[in-house]
Write a protein that holds these residues in place. Structure first.
Motif, PDB file in Angstrom:
ATOM      1  N   TYR A 102       1.033  -0.984   0.005  1.00 18.81           N
ATOM      2  CA  TYR A 102      -0.198  -0.305  -0.075  1.00 18.81           C
ATOM      3  C   TYR A 102       0.722   1.252   0.102  1.00 18.81           C
ATOM      4  CZ  TYR A 102      -4.103  -3.231   1.311  1.00 18.81           C
ATOM      5  OH  TYR A 102      -4.783  -4.474   1.736  1.00 18.81           O
ATOM      6  N   LEU A 169     -19.273  -7.695   7.895  1.00 15.18           N
ATOM      7  CA  LEU A 169     -19.078  -6.037   7.691  1.00 15.18           C
ATOM      8  C   LEU A 169     -18.382  -6.668   9.004  1.00 15.18           C
ATOM      9  CD1 LEU A 169     -20.891  -3.218   7.905  1.00 15.18           C
ATOM     10  CD2 LEU A 169     -18.992  -3.871   6.170  1.00 15.18           C
ATOM     11  N   ILE A 172     -15.111  -7.939   7.660  1.00 15.03           N
ATOM     12  CA  ILE A 172     -13.933  -7.642   7.008  1.00 15.03           C
ATOM     13  C   ILE A 172     -13.046  -6.473   7.378  1.00 15.03           C
ATOM     14  CG2 ILE A 172     -14.218  -5.494   5.246  1.00 15.03           C
ATOM     15  CD1 ILE A 172     -16.847  -7.018   3.734  1.00 15.03           C
TER      16      ILE A 172
END
Ligand SMILES: Nc1ncnc2c1ncn2[C@@H]1O[C@H](COP(=O)(O)OP(=O)(O)OP(=O)(O)O)[C@@H](O)[C@H]1O
Length: 194
Positions: A102, A169, A172
């Protein structure tokens, strides 16, 4: 047409032409009252007025609208140029991020990270998959790292609480910080900064 109506029409047109000058248009229409501008807000009672709503009427022949899809492009480009360092992320975290591949913040991360780092209550909304999770997790990690240096005693309470609306969620959110920190197996979803 009555004089009053003429006056009304004139000021009405002037009002809309002023709006065009002031704001960046997203959609412009033959009839400017249906134009949409960047940052425009809508009444929840009136809904969004669309030029195409009357297109079943024969009188609408020749009507049109234009969508400026790249109206925000200039701003987005500038945001994308920013590095993690530019938005205020600490070198240790940048190192971990680049180790995971990243290298640059996404647009939503570049926009939101500085605000969260400054301590503002921040609402982040953007389309799915654009990096919202790290947009708030990175500043959380950074705040925790900062607090840890200034507090002598061991913390005996959660340093951050993440509330998700569904189990899906939750999974995640749990997977994402694996890139920037160690996720504890605690069912209370405690994230440990590196
Ligand atoms: N700066 C970045 N550089 C490269 N990849 C990134 C970056 N930030 C996030 N990602 C990756 O992009 C993907 C989507 O990110 P994320 O799940 O955070 O998006 P989201 O906006 O939270 O999505 P959703 O709305 O579905 O929750 C993930 O695989 C994540 O690892």
């Amino acid at each position: 047409m009555s004089k009053l109506r003429q006056i009304f029409n004139t000021s009405y047109c002037r009002y809309y032409s002023q709006q065009v000058k002031k704001k960046l248009p997203i959609i412009t229409c033959k009839r400017p009252e249906y134009n949409h501008y960047e940052g425009q807000t809508y009444s929840k009672f009136d809904g969004v007025k669309l030029a195409s709503a009357g297109w079943l009427n024969v009188k609408s022949k020749g009507d049109y609208f234009t969508i400026y899809g790249d109206a925000n492009k200039k701003e987005e480009k500038e945001v994308f140029k920013k590095s993690f360092e530019d938005v205020g992320v600490r070198p240790e975290l940048i190192e971990v991020m680049s180790g995971q591949g990243y290298n640059l913040p996404t647009a939503i991360q570049a926009k939101s990270i500085p605000f969260i780092l400054e301590g503002y209550n921040t609402v982040v909304t953007a389309e799915t998959g654009c990096g919202k999770t790290l947009a708030y997790l990175l500043p959380i990690f950074q705040h925790i790292l900062d607090w840890k240096t200034s507090v002598k005693d061991e913390f005996n309470s959660p340093l951050a609480v993440i509330i998700t609306p569904s189990r899906e969620l939750d999974a995640i959110q749990s997977a994402t910080p694996g890139t920037a920190g160690r996720l504890s197996t605690d069912p209370g979803q405690r994230y440990n900064a590196p």
